[in-house]
Motif scaffolding. Structure first.
Motif, PDB file in Angstrom:
ATOM      1  N   ASN A  93     -28.908 -33.515  -4.387  1.00  0.00           N
ATOM      2  CA  ASN A  93     -28.765 -32.551  -3.772  1.00  0.00           C
ATOM      3  C   ASN A  93     -29.583 -32.028  -3.129  1.00  0.00           C
ATOM      4  N   LYS A  94     -30.951 -31.841  -3.625  1.00  0.00           N
ATOM      5  CA  LYS A  94     -31.441 -31.081  -2.629  1.00  0.00           C
ATOM      6  C   LYS A  94     -32.589 -31.973  -1.644  1.00  0.00           C
ATOM      7  N   GLN A  95     -32.346 -33.299  -1.697  1.00  0.00           N
ATOM      8  CA  GLN A  95     -32.374 -33.662  -0.419  1.00  0.00           C
ATOM      9  C   GLN A  95     -31.414 -33.498   0.877  1.00  0.00           C
ATOM     10  N   ILE A  96     -30.014 -32.963   0.551  1.00  0.00           N
ATOM     11  CA  ILE A  96     -28.984 -32.588   0.736  1.00  0.00           C
ATOM     12  C   ILE A  96     -29.572 -31.186   1.822  1.00  0.00           C
ATOM     13  N   ALA A  97     -29.563 -30.664   0.959  1.00  0.00           N
ATOM     14  CA  ALA A  97     -30.470 -29.537   0.785  1.00  0.00           C
ATOM     15  C   ALA A  97     -30.808 -28.953   2.721  1.00  0.00           C
ATOM     16  N   ASP A  98     -32.063 -29.903   1.620  1.00  0.00           N
ATOM     17  CA  ASP A  98     -33.248 -29.597   3.572  1.00  0.00           C
ATOM     18  C   ASP A  98     -32.828 -30.662   4.252  1.00  0.00           C
ATOM     19  N   VAL A  99     -32.174 -31.287   4.739  1.00  0.00           N
ATOM     20  CA  VAL A  99     -31.445 -31.917   5.217  1.00  0.00           C
ATOM     21  C   VAL A  99     -30.607 -31.115   6.806  1.00  0.00           C
ATOM     22  N   LEU A 100     -29.860 -29.949   5.828  1.00  0.00           N
ATOM     23  CA  LEU A 100     -28.803 -29.615   6.469  1.00  0.00           C
ATOM     24  C   LEU A 100     -29.141 -28.074   6.609  1.00  0.00           C
TER      25      LEU A 100
END
Length: 212
Positions: free
Chosen positions: A165-172
């Motif tokens: 989730n944290k990585q997805i948040a950073d990417v988007l």
């Protein structure tokens, strides 16, 4: 009797120019609880063949006019996915082996036993049921994918390749809380109860999804 009888909508299509063989096959199969349709030529079967037929085909290799092998190839061109078992004479085995390489389920040599034929029939019917279930799952998954919003699809693509989730948040460029909301909606819309189920559903229609 067969241990796993055909589903009500499954039909065994017997295609053979030998009337005596057609009659004996029909009698034997109907006596074991199967629904049977018999045809005296490949052309007669093609006249009624539809891509959505359920069941299987028992097909003689050698027939006047269009041969069994030619019919098998034509079924492929018509996207008819019914499993096929070939009936062969001793001299036809090389042709039957060639058909196996092109996707036929198996072949059986004349004379054959009732037990061996029933075994092959049930193998074909089980395969057809599994293939039909797979096609239904693929169609349902494709439909569900179309109902995702653009952002939900972006989140899904990142979930599929293993992003947290944290990585997805950073990417988007969105908050983790927003990712969690989108993730929950994706799971609900895709009808998945777990990450593994979600991945399995998606890769059935998009085999390359894991490679993105």
């Amino acid at each position: 009797m067969s241990e796993l009888p055909a589903a009500p909508d499954q039909t065994i299509h017997v295609v053979d120019d030998d009337e005596a063989l057609r009659d004996s096959m029909t009698w034997m199969l109907e006596g074991n609880g199967y629904h049977v349709a018999a045809y005296d030529s490949a052309e007669a079967f093609l006249a009624v063949c539809r891509p959505d037929m359920a069941g299987c085909v028992v097909l003689d290799v050698r027939m006047p006019g269009m041969s069994g092998l030619e019919l098998f190839e034509e079924l492929g061109r018509r996207r008819c996915s019914l499993p096929v078992v070939f009936i062969t004479g001793h001299g036809d085995v090389p042709m039957a082996v060639s058909a196996l390489k092109k996707g036929a389920v198996d072949f059986i040599e004349k004379p054959f036993s009732e037990r061996d034929m029933l075994r092959l029939i049930e193998q074909c019917l089980q395969l057809e049921r599994e293939n039909r279930d797979k096609r239904r799952l693929e169609a349902d998954t494709a439909r569900r994918l179309e109902h995702l919003t653009q952002r939900e699809r972006e989140v899904l693509d990142l979930i599929i390749v293993g992003k947290l989730n944290k990585q997805i948040a950073d990417v988007l460029g969105i908050s983790i809380k927003t990712v969690e909301v989108h993730r929950a909606r994706v799971m609900e819309k895709m009808g998945a109860n777990s990450l593994a189920e979600l991945v399995q559903h998606v890769v059935t229609v998009e085999p390359g999804a894991l490679l993105r």
